[in-house]
Design a protein around this motif. Structure first.
Motif, PDB file in Angstrom:
ATOM      1  N   HIS A   1      45.502  40.766  31.815  1.00  0.00           N
ATOM      2  CA  HIS A   1      44.726  40.309  30.659  1.00  0.00           C
ATOM      3  C   HIS A   1      43.345  40.954  30.621  1.00  0.00           C
ATOM      4  CE1 HIS A   1      42.531  37.452  28.005  1.00  0.00           C
ATOM      5  NE2 HIS A   1      43.703  37.357  27.398  1.00  0.00           N
ATOM      6  N   ASP A   2      42.719  41.126  31.778  1.00  0.00           N
ATOM      7  CA  ASP A   2      41.416  41.792  31.817  1.00  0.00           C
ATOM      8  C   ASP A   2      41.536  43.233  31.328  1.00  0.00           C
ATOM      9  OD1 ASP A   2      39.915  39.640  32.734  1.00  0.00           O
ATOM     10  OD2 ASP A   2      40.182  40.153  34.840  1.00  0.00           O
ATOM     11  N   TRP A   3      42.573  43.922  31.789  1.00  0.00           N
ATOM     12  CA  TRP A   3      42.798  45.301  31.345  1.00  0.00           C
ATOM     13  C   TRP A   3      43.031  45.362  29.848  1.00  0.00           C
ATOM     14  CZ3 TRP A   3      48.122  47.610  30.813  1.00  0.00           C
ATOM     15  CH2 TRP A   3      48.063  48.965  30.434  1.00  0.00           C
ATOM     16  N   LEU A   4      43.854  44.471  29.329  1.00  0.00           N
ATOM     17  CA  LEU A   4      44.114  44.399  27.895  1.00  0.00           C
ATOM     18  C   LEU A   4      42.806  44.235  27.118  1.00  0.00           C
ATOM     19  CD1 LEU A   4      45.855  43.867  25.310  1.00  0.00           C
ATOM     20  CD2 LEU A   4      46.005  41.476  26.076  1.00  0.00           C
ATOM     21  N   CYS A   5      41.966  43.310  27.561  1.00  0.00           N
ATOM     22  CA  CYS A   5      40.704  43.050  26.864  1.00  0.00           C
ATOM     23  C   CYS A   5      39.814  44.290  26.834  1.00  0.00           C
ATOM     24  CB  CYS A   5      39.949  41.898  27.536  1.00  0.00           C
ATOM     25  SG  CYS A   5      40.683  40.267  27.283  1.00  0.00           S
ATOM     26  N   VAL A   6      39.700  44.961  27.971  1.00  0.00           N
ATOM     27  CA  VAL A   6      38.817  46.134  28.063  1.00  0.00           C
ATOM     28  C   VAL A   6      39.289  47.237  27.124  1.00  0.00           C
ATOM     29  CG1 VAL A   6      37.986  47.981  29.567  1.00  0.00           C
ATOM     30  CG2 VAL A   6      38.101  45.635  30.426  1.00  0.00           C
ATOM     31  N   VAL A   7      40.572  47.548  27.161  1.00  0.00           N
ATOM     32  CA  VAL A   7      41.091  48.650  26.341  1.00  0.00           C
ATOM     33  C   VAL A   7      41.084  48.293  24.863  1.00  0.00           C
ATOM     34  CG1 VAL A   7      43.107  50.104  25.896  1.00  0.00           C
ATOM     35  CG2 VAL A   7      42.474  49.538  28.249  1.00  0.00           C
ATOM     36  N   LEU A   8      41.451  47.063  24.545  1.00  0.00           N
ATOM     37  CA  LEU A   8      41.447  46.654  23.144  1.00  0.00           C
ATOM     38  C   LEU A   8      40.030  46.644  22.575  1.00  0.00           C
ATOM     39  CD1 LEU A   8      43.528  45.857  21.010  1.00  0.00           C
ATOM     40  CD2 LEU A   8      43.076  43.469  21.550  1.00  0.00           C
TER      41      LEU A   8
ATOM     42  N   ASN B   1      28.116  41.270  33.974  1.00  0.00           N
ATOM     43  CA  ASN B   1      29.299  40.987  34.784  1.00  0.00           C
ATOM     44  C   ASN B   1      29.950  39.639  34.477  1.00  0.00           C
ATOM     45  OD1 ASN B   1      28.304  38.778  36.751  1.00  0.00           O
ATOM     46  ND2 ASN B   1      26.722  40.361  36.965  1.00  0.00           N
ATOM     47  N   ILE B   2      31.224  39.578  34.784  1.00  0.00           N
ATOM     48  CA  ILE B   2      31.967  38.324  34.921  1.00  0.00           C
ATOM     49  C   ILE B   2      32.510  38.338  36.337  1.00  0.00           C
ATOM     50  CG2 ILE B   2      33.999  37.003  34.245  1.00  0.00           C
ATOM     51  CD1 ILE B   2      33.745  38.107  31.438  1.00  0.00           C
ATOM     52  N   ILE B   3      32.096  37.384  37.143  1.00  0.00           N
ATOM     53  CA  ILE B   3      32.547  37.298  38.531  1.00  0.00           C
ATOM     54  C   ILE B   3      33.230  35.947  38.728  1.00  0.00           C
ATOM     55  CG2 ILE B   3      31.837  37.234  40.952  1.00  0.00           C
ATOM     56  CD1 ILE B   3      29.573  39.191  40.185  1.00  0.00           C
ATOM     57  N   ARG B   4      34.495  35.997  39.091  1.00  0.00           N
ATOM     58  CA  ARG B   4      35.294  34.779  39.213  1.00  0.00           C
ATOM     59  C   ARG B   4      35.528  34.410  40.674  1.00  0.00           C
ATOM     60  NH1 ARG B   4      38.969  37.736  35.594  1.00  0.00           N
ATOM     61  NH2 ARG B   4      38.240  37.479  33.443  1.00  0.00           N
ATOM     62  N   GLN B   5      35.519  33.104  40.929  1.00  0.00           N
ATOM     63  CA  GLN B   5      35.753  32.591  42.274  1.00  0.00           C
ATOM     64  C   GLN B   5      37.083  31.842  42.314  1.00  0.00           C
ATOM     65  OE1 GLN B   5      32.281  30.515  43.843  1.00  0.00           O
ATOM     66  NE2 GLN B   5      30.955  31.541  42.359  1.00  0.00           N
ATOM     67  N   ASN B   6      37.334  31.193  43.457  1.00  0.00           N
ATOM     68  CA  ASN B   6      38.559  30.409  43.608  1.00  0.00           C
ATOM     69  C   ASN B   6      38.616  29.264  42.599  1.00  0.00           C
ATOM     70  OD1 ASN B   6      39.525  31.869  45.748  1.00  0.00           O
ATOM     71  ND2 ASN B   6      38.773  30.482  47.324  1.00  0.00           N
ATOM     72  N   ARG B   7      39.759  29.103  41.990  1.00  0.00           N
ATOM     73  CA  ARG B   7      40.019  27.940  41.132  1.00  0.00           C
ATOM     74  C   ARG B   7      41.460  27.510  41.330  1.00  0.00           C
ATOM     75  NH1 ARG B   7      36.534  26.599  35.964  1.00  0.00           N
ATOM     76  NH2 ARG B   7      34.699  27.861  36.356  1.00  0.00           N
TER      77      ARG B   7
ATOM     78  N   GLY C   1      49.088  30.842  42.251  1.00  0.00           N
ATOM     79  CA  GLY C   1      48.187  31.185  41.149  1.00  0.00           C
ATOM     80  C   GLY C   1      47.114  30.138  40.903  1.00  0.00           C
ATOM     81  N   CYS C   2      46.042  30.567  40.251  1.00  0.00           N
ATOM     82  CA  CYS C   2      44.964  29.621  39.940  1.00  0.00           C
ATOM     83  C   CYS C   2      45.389  28.629  38.854  1.00  0.00           C
ATOM     84  CB  CYS C   2      43.701  30.362  39.515  1.00  0.00           C
ATOM     85  SG  CYS C   2      43.846  31.283  37.968  1.00  0.00           S
ATOM     86  N   ARG C   3      46.469  28.923  38.138  1.00  0.00           N
ATOM     87  CA  ARG C   3      46.989  27.994  37.133  1.00  0.00           C
ATOM     88  C   ARG C   3      48.106  27.113  37.698  1.00  0.00           C
ATOM     89  NH1 ARG C   3      45.266  29.261  31.884  1.00  0.00           N
ATOM     90  NH2 ARG C   3      47.054  28.145  30.988  1.00  0.00           N
ATOM     91  N   ASN C   4      48.400  27.293  38.975  1.00  0.00           N
ATOM     92  CA  ASN C   4      49.365  26.408  39.624  1.00  0.00           C
ATOM     93  C   ASN C   4      48.724  25.069  39.938  1.00  0.00           C
ATOM     94  OD1 ASN C   4      50.710  29.246  40.833  1.00  0.00           O
ATOM     95  ND2 ASN C   4      52.161  27.605  40.344  1.00  0.00           N
ATOM     96  N   VAL C   5      49.479  24.015  39.751  1.00  0.00           N
ATOM     97  CA  VAL C   5      48.997  22.663  40.042  1.00  0.00           C
ATOM     98  C   VAL C   5      49.034  22.418  41.549  1.00  0.00           C
ATOM     99  CG1 VAL C   5      49.521  20.201  39.802  1.00  0.00           C
ATOM    100  CG2 VAL C   5      49.631  21.714  37.804  1.00  0.00           C
ATOM    101  N   SER C   6      47.878  22.116  42.115  1.00  0.00           N
ATOM    102  CA  SER C   6      47.788  21.837  43.553  1.00  0.00           C
ATOM    103  C   SER C   6      47.523  20.357  43.827  1.00  0.00           C
ATOM    104  CB  SER C   6      46.681  22.681  44.188  1.00  0.00           C
ATOM    105  OG  SER C   6      45.419  22.358  43.631  1.00  0.00           O
TER     106      SER C   6
ATOM    107  N   ASP D   1      43.488  32.101  26.228  1.00  0.00           N
ATOM    108  CA  ASP D   1      43.325  31.231  27.400  1.00  0.00           C
ATOM    109  C   ASP D   1      42.643  32.031  28.512  1.00  0.00           C
ATOM    110  OD1 ASP D   1      44.484  29.030  26.224  1.00  0.00           O
ATOM    111  OD2 ASP D   1      46.494  29.486  26.957  1.00  0.00           O
ATOM    112  N   TYR D   2      41.327  32.071  28.449  1.00  0.00           N
ATOM    113  CA  TYR D   2      40.557  32.908  29.371  1.00  0.00           C
ATOM    114  C   TYR D   2      40.378  32.233  30.728  1.00  0.00           C
ATOM    115  CZ  TYR D   2      39.442  35.544  25.173  1.00  0.00           C
ATOM    116  OH  TYR D   2      39.529  36.278  24.019  1.00  0.00           O
ATOM    117  N   ALA D   3      40.442  33.032  31.770  1.00  0.00           N
ATOM    118  CA  ALA D   3      40.194  32.521  33.118  1.00  0.00           C
ATOM    119  C   ALA D   3      38.802  31.919  33.200  1.00  0.00           C
ATOM    120  CB  ALA D   3      40.341  33.650  34.141  1.00  0.00           C
ATOM    121  N   ASP D   4      38.714  30.755  33.830  1.00  0.00           N
ATOM    122  CA  ASP D   4      37.442  30.039  34.035  1.00  0.00           C
ATOM    123  C   ASP D   4      36.794  29.605  32.725  1.00  0.00           C
ATOM    124  OD1 ASP D   4      38.122  30.926  36.527  1.00  0.00           O
ATOM    125  OD2 ASP D   4      36.202  31.831  37.004  1.00  0.00           O
TER     126      ASP D   4
END
Length: 348
Positions: free
Chosen positions: A102-109, A177-183, A212-217, A334-337
């Motif tokens: 998704h990040d790659w898609l956003c950059v190129v688009l 920058n966008i810097i993402r941590q653990n979620r 994944g970060c979208r997995n329910v823990s 549905d953007y990360a973070d």
């Protein structure tokens, strides 16, 4: 070369959309032998990437990349019709298949030059996707670069652990920058769910083996909630124990609970334990009880900075809500973070 250069400059937003839509069509119709060969190579590099996991990821991407949805999504942003020379570095994670797509898609688009620092754990799939787009639409080839170092980029998007995020902040802090941590993600149960809904929630727990970060823990349940029906509904996912790495995690975590005499429930493939902690180990699901609606909201709000999404069919006051069974099928917006990557890229 002159012909190619002319083609680059004609890559309008619509042309970029059509290029990714072609990739989406290809993914939805990929030949079984090509998929198996690709999945085998991906699994060779990362044992967690089974053919089922790779297929799930590619199907989700393929469904996402349709012209109608891409156009609707892109129309919300002031994307330049002209390509830019802006170099955007993307440091990709490798916890689940094609997680950096998704990040790659956003950059190129957005019309920028993408410089991708691939994770060794997911290099096979991402390299294949980049190569396949270039094969389908040769004009797109010059817009993406696989890079070992990102010294000369103008903008950075980096995804990693809490520890690596500190490094990224130090190293790239002076660049936009966008810097993402653990979620991680959580689910809310009310006690009124059907067996089908509980099984749908199971896919949010077990898909990609919970990596994944979208997995329910963790699940939040009412004080009087009986876990037996929930656990019974998860039996359809018992196949996860056939994966040697998952099974090793299960055996280890179960032994820790037994040695420490910590109260827990055990399905034979999942350890379920009460905890106020948020992030559970692979093969462990935490639960926490809530007294009432306000108590639940207070608990969720306190953890907001570490939650990727809340999985529930209940209506609550939280931005990143998804229905049972939909956590691993994010939409384009549905953007990360909760950070709007495309808006960031159109402003930087």
């Amino acid at each position: 070369m002159l012909h190619n250069l002319s083609s680059y400059h004609k890559m309008t937003v619509q042309k970029r959309i059509e290029a990714f839509a072609q990739l989406g069509t290809y993914l939805q119709n990929i030949a079984e032998d090509e998929l198996h060969s690709l999945a085998w190579r991906a699994q060779n590099a990362n044992n967690w990437f089974t053919i089922e996991s790779v297929t799930t990821a590619l199907v989700n991407i393929g469904q996402m990349l349709n012209t109608s949805d891409l156009e609707h999504w892109a129309s919300k942003y002031p994307i330049s019709e002209k390509l830019t020379d802006r170099k955007v570095g993307v440091v990709m994670a490798g916890n689940i298949p094609a997680v950096g797509f998704h990040d790659w898609l956003c950059v190129v688009l957005a019309g920028h030059q993408a410089y991708l620092k691939l994770s060794a754990l997911d290099a096979v799939l991402m390299h294949w996707l980049v190569t396949k787009l270039a094969e389908l639409v040769p004009e797109m080839a010059a817009r993406t670069h696989i890079a070992e170092r990102l010294n000369d980029v103008d903008v950075i998007i980096a995804t990693g652990s809490d520890n690596s995020a500190r490094y990224f902040s130090h190293y790239f802090g002076k660049k936009p920058n966008i810097i993402r941590q653990n979620r991680t993600s959580v689910a809310i149960l009310t006690g009124t769910e059907t067996e089908e809904e509980l099984q749908q929630l199971g896919s949010d727990i077990f898909t990609y083996y919970g990596l994944g970060c979208r997995n329910v823990s963790k699940i939040f349940i009412p004080e009087s909630y009986d876990l037996v029906p929930f656990l019974a509904a998860q039996e359809v996912y018992s196949y996860v124990q056939n994966h040697h790495k998952y099974h090793n995690n299960y055996d280890y975590n179960k032994s820790i609970y037994l040695v420490n005499r910590t109260p827990h429930l055990d399905t034979g493939f999942l350890v379920v334990a009460e905890s106020q902690e948020l992030v559970s180990p692979v093969s462990v699901l935490y639960y926490e009880r809530y007294a009432n609606e306000q108590d639940l909201l207070d608990k969720i709000t306190a953890l907001e900075s570490k939650i990727q999404c809340v999985v529930t069919n209940k209506i609550i006051d939280f931005q990143r809500i998804v229905k049972y069974g939909k956590a691993q099928s994010p939409l384009l917006a549905d953007y990360a973070d909760g950070v709007d990557t495309m808006l960031f890229l159109t402003q930087n």
